[in-house]
Write a protein that holds these residues in place. Structure first.
Motif, mmCIF file in Angstrom:
data_model
loop_
_atom_site.group_PDB
_atom_site.id
_atom_site.type_symbol
_atom_site.label_atom_id
_atom_site.label_comp_id
_atom_site.label_asym_id
_atom_site.label_seq_id
_atom_site.Cartn_x
_atom_site.Cartn_y
_atom_site.Cartn_z
ATOM 1 N N ALA A 241 0.789 -1.326 -0.046
ATOM 2 C CA ALA A 241 -0.087 -0.071 0.056
ATOM 3 C C ALA A 241 0.842 1.242 -0.220
ATOM 4 O O ALA A 241 0.748 2.283 -0.644
ATOM 5 C CB ALA A 241 -0.819 -0.039 1.352
ATOM 6 N N LYS A 262 -5.747 -8.129 -1.007
ATOM 7 C CA LYS A 262 -6.749 -6.876 -0.597
ATOM 8 C C LYS A 262 -5.967 -5.437 -0.434
ATOM 9 O O LYS A 262 -6.586 -4.716 -0.818
ATOM 10 C CB LYS A 262 -7.246 -7.199 1.063
ATOM 11 N N ALA A 266 -7.621 -2.569 -2.384
ATOM 12 C CA ALA A 266 -7.831 -1.372 -1.781
ATOM 13 C C ALA A 266 -7.085 0.076 -2.160
ATOM 14 O O ALA A 266 -7.575 0.992 -2.540
ATOM 15 C CB ALA A 266 -7.385 -1.292 -0.227
ATOM 16 N N ALA A 267 -5.687 -0.354 -2.741
ATOM 17 C CA ALA A 267 -4.918 0.660 -3.245
ATOM 18 C C ALA A 267 -5.627 1.125 -4.647
ATOM 19 O O ALA A 267 -5.850 2.561 -4.866
ATOM 20 C CB ALA A 267 -3.412 0.282 -3.434
ATOM 21 N N LEU A 269 -8.776 1.103 -5.451
ATOM 22 C CA LEU A 269 -9.899 1.746 -5.382
ATOM 23 C C LEU A 269 -9.741 3.235 -4.619
ATOM 24 O O LEU A 269 -10.208 4.099 -5.171
ATOM 25 C CB LEU A 269 -10.814 0.845 -4.021
ATOM 26 N N LEU A 270 -8.656 3.300 -3.778
ATOM 27 C CA LEU A 270 -8.425 4.558 -3.093
ATOM 28 C C LEU A 270 -7.551 5.472 -4.380
ATOM 29 O O LEU A 270 -7.792 6.688 -4.053
ATOM 30 C CB LEU A 270 -7.649 4.386 -1.895
ATOM 31 N N LEU A 271 -6.956 5.016 -5.067
ATOM 32 C CA LEU A 271 -6.485 5.805 -6.031
ATOM 33 C C LEU A 271 -7.196 6.179 -7.100
ATOM 34 O O LEU A 271 -6.803 6.690 -8.297
ATOM 35 C CB LEU A 271 -5.143 5.246 -6.354
ATOM 36 N N GLY A 272 -8.506 5.498 -7.227
ATOM 37 C CA GLY A 272 -9.354 5.846 -8.436
ATOM 38 C C GLY A 272 -9.239 5.124 -9.797
ATOM 39 O O GLY A 272 -9.291 5.479 -10.740
ATOM 40 N N ASP A 274 -10.030 1.822 -9.752
ATOM 41 C CA ASP A 274 -11.094 0.874 -9.959
ATOM 42 C C ASP A 274 -12.344 1.513 -10.105
ATOM 43 O O ASP A 274 -13.106 1.607 -8.760
ATOM 44 C CB ASP A 274 -11.082 -0.039 -8.538
ATOM 45 N N PHE A 276 -15.830 2.584 -10.309
ATOM 46 C CA PHE A 276 -17.252 2.084 -9.236
ATOM 47 C C PHE A 276 -16.898 1.103 -8.315
ATOM 48 O O PHE A 276 -17.805 0.538 -8.112
ATOM 49 C CB PHE A 276 -18.433 1.747 -10.499
ATOM 50 N N GLY A 277 -15.395 0.979 -7.995
ATOM 51 C CA GLY A 277 -15.114 -0.125 -7.019
ATOM 52 C C GLY A 277 -15.902 -1.304 -7.512
ATOM 53 O O GLY A 277 -15.958 -2.400 -6.818
ATOM 54 N N TRP A 280 -13.357 -4.311 -6.340
ATOM 55 C CA TRP A 280 -13.230 -4.317 -4.703
ATOM 56 C C TRP A 280 -14.632 -5.428 -4.580
ATOM 57 O O TRP A 280 -14.626 -6.361 -3.873
ATOM 58 C CB TRP A 280 -13.086 -3.128 -4.199
ATOM 59 N N ILE A 281 -15.462 -4.927 -5.316
ATOM 60 C CA ILE A 281 -17.008 -5.670 -4.701
ATOM 61 C C ILE A 281 -16.765 -6.990 -5.383
ATOM 62 O O ILE A 281 -17.372 -8.089 -4.732
ATOM 63 C CB ILE A 281 -18.037 -4.827 -5.220
ATOM 64 N N ASP A 283 -14.283 -9.140 -5.637
ATOM 65 C CA ASP A 283 -13.511 -9.838 -4.954
ATOM 66 C C ASP A 283 -14.504 -10.071 -3.587
ATOM 67 O O ASP A 283 -14.227 -11.394 -3.022
ATOM 68 C CB ASP A 283 -12.405 -9.259 -4.578
ATOM 69 N N HIS A 284 -14.979 -9.252 -3.140
ATOM 70 C CA HIS A 284 -15.836 -9.412 -1.840
ATOM 71 C C HIS A 284 -16.985 -10.396 -2.120
ATOM 72 O O HIS A 284 -17.125 -11.413 -1.341
ATOM 73 C CB HIS A 284 -16.284 -8.002 -1.467
ATOM 74 N N ALA B 196 -15.892 6.318 -6.536
ATOM 75 C CA ALA B 196 -14.479 5.617 -6.149
ATOM 76 C C ALA B 196 -13.357 6.193 -6.389
ATOM 77 O O ALA B 196 -12.356 5.654 -6.527
ATOM 78 C CB ALA B 196 -14.537 4.177 -6.406
ATOM 79 N N ALA B 197 -13.459 7.491 -7.008
ATOM 80 C CA ALA B 197 -12.214 8.223 -7.045
ATOM 81 C C ALA B 197 -12.196 9.874 -6.496
ATOM 82 O O ALA B 197 -13.258 10.304 -6.147
ATOM 83 C CB ALA B 197 -12.034 8.675 -8.586
ATOM 84 N N ALA B 200 -9.962 9.833 -1.582
ATOM 85 C CA ALA B 200 -8.424 9.650 -0.758
ATOM 86 C C ALA B 200 -7.370 10.472 -1.493
ATOM 87 O O ALA B 200 -6.382 10.874 -0.766
ATOM 88 C CB ALA B 200 -8.301 7.908 -1.172
ATOM 89 N N THR B 201 -7.319 10.521 -2.773
ATOM 90 C CA THR B 201 -6.162 11.127 -3.535
ATOM 91 C C THR B 201 -6.264 12.616 -3.016
ATOM 92 O O THR B 201 -5.253 13.262 -2.737
ATOM 93 C CB THR B 201 -6.388 10.877 -5.025
ATOM 94 N N ASP B 231 -16.503 -4.945 3.127
ATOM 95 C CA ASP B 231 -15.051 -5.104 3.764
ATOM 96 C C ASP B 231 -14.620 -3.988 3.808
ATOM 97 O O ASP B 231 -13.408 -3.601 3.643
ATOM 98 C CB ASP B 231 -14.222 -5.823 2.515
#
Lengths: 292, 292
Positions: A241, A262, A266-267, A269-272, A274, A276-277, A280-281, A283-284, B196-197, B200-201, B231
């Motif tokens: 991360a 994970k 997550a990275a 997702l957080l960095l935009g 992914d 609409f997530g 992440w979704i 994988d969940h 999702a964008a 965080a950034t 999650d």
């Protein structure tokens, strides 16, 4: 300097490594080092575990597979060639052909489909002179390790100088800048001077320098960082991360380790990276449906 | 600008927040929002869950505890005072006294032992004028939210301007720069523009700007980032590792969430803030011995 995308290609399509794309996990499992069953199998030509590892890693999100067949006393060129064929029997991702033996690379690379990544060249003259012509000849990208004849420095500026030597030598050989990925060398935190200090911070600083000064992508062997420590996967996850935040866009790692997978998702997702997530979704849901 | 340490104090000793120290988790659990049992208990003066939450969070690594007793229709000054007393019955860590009601802060802060953190002031004039005199009067540190009368901007420069207004107003009130911690405002990634964008950034960039331009520590309510997503703890863990790499040295979070705790410990280890890996190894042994 802006970092251009590195593009690999396999039967199933291109894989782009860069700031605007999801992080690329290069599956590390197909490597006999420390794996006695895999070693025993491949030395007698049995590709059962190789095929299973290829399928499992791709299912777990590996976008590229590292293939290594180095076993002392055996013909690495022959074994690496057999491993490349076996992997392509079951998956269509690009390969990262991994050997310290130029003859093995020379034999195996032309068997790989698409455009591969060569792992690796160092900043040592004899390595540059032998490996870079192979990359040019086969149209491959190449991982350059940030060390030279003097070994591995803990000074980011010294690692940067070694990386610069690799990039400049590659350009001299007619290889495009974006086809060089630098490995800044993740060392075990436990082994760093001062105990548990320096190995990761040196990595983060070196990643920044390499990106800013050389404009190339960065990858590393991520699980090295936790060597010798308990709960290794938790350390690997935190390291990934942080290194991704520092600008690393690919790593050789084990996507079957859930904390690692994970952390990467997550990275993204957080960095935009992914939209609409969705990843992440998905994988969940996959984990939830199998009861993991 | 160099970031100076923020130092809180409690009966059990000082807590230093800064680049050379382990990350400080401010335990978030003692807050009735969304917790019906806790709400029901504290409105009738029963501190059973408050005490249990205090003990559990400190045992799980919280170095400071957030205390909030806001329940619409009840006397917050009285309830927050009772919660502060109950927490100090069982633990000796510094408190983060959390209320949007100045009268509740005014009643509860003098009951807290040592030097507390006030949560929070905003860059709105009416907030600055009312809360900063309390911080000065009680010798408290204060969390300043990076929003003003205009609301919460997605532009890091606008958040920086709000943060600067808080820091300058604090200095005008005779509060030391190092006693102001800025919360850059972690918003739900799911709610950010483009889905999702951005949330965080924007945080990571704002953390850097606040540190460089204002020289103050940064904290946030970390679990906001994952609101509405599945999650959540995995997202929180990745976010914390990345935000710590960006320069955040404290957060209001739940240390009972194992992925969160592991991410913080891994970050400390990787950044050289856990000498000899002692905290990482102790956590591993504690989990191993209880079969977790």
């Amino acid at each position: 300097m802006k970092v251009s995308d590195t593009v690999l290609a396999g039967p199933d399509g291109d894989v782009r490594i860069g700031d605007e794309h999801p992080f690329v996990v290069i599956g590390e499992r197909i490597n006999p080092t420390g794996r006695s069953r895999l070693t025993e199998e491949i030395t007698r030509g049995d590709m059962t575990t190789v095929r299973a590892d290829a399928l499992a890693q791709v299912a777990a999100g590996a976008r590229v597979l590292d293939v290594n067949a180095g076993v002392p006393g055996f013909d690495e060129a022959e074994m690496l060639s057999a491993v490349v064929r076996a992997v392509h029997d079951v998956v269509g991702v690009p390969l990262c052909v991994d050997s310290s033996t130029p003859e093995a690379l020379e034999a195996a690379i032309p068997l790989a489909r698409g455009k591969v990544l060569i792992n690796s060249v160092t900043a040592e003259d004899r390595s540059l002179d032998r490996i870079l012509p192979l990359a040019k000849r086969f149209g491959s990208a190449v991982i350059g390790m940030a060390n030279d004849e003097e070994g591995i420095s803990m000074d980011p500026a010294v690692r940067l100088a070694a990386a610069r030597k690799v990039v400049e030598a590659a350009l001299d050989h007619g290889i495009a800048r974006e086809d060089v990925i630098i490995d800044p060398l993740a060392m075990p935190i436990g082994a760093a001077a001062g105990a548990a200090a320096g190995a990761a911070t040196t990595m983060f600083e070196t990643i920044r320098l390499i990106r800013d000064d050389l404009g190339v992508n960065v990858s590393c062997g991520a699980s090295n960082i936790s060597f010798g420590m308990p709960d290794r996967r938790g350390i690997d996850a935190g390291f990934l991360a942080m290194a991704i935040h520092a600008g690393m866009n690919a790593a050789i790692a084990n996507p079957l380790h859930r904390p690692v997978r994970k952390a990467v998702l997550a990275a993204d997702l957080l960095l935009g990276r992914d939209a609409f997530g969705a990843a992440w979704i998905a994988d969940h849901r996959a984990q939830h449906s199998t009861g993991d």
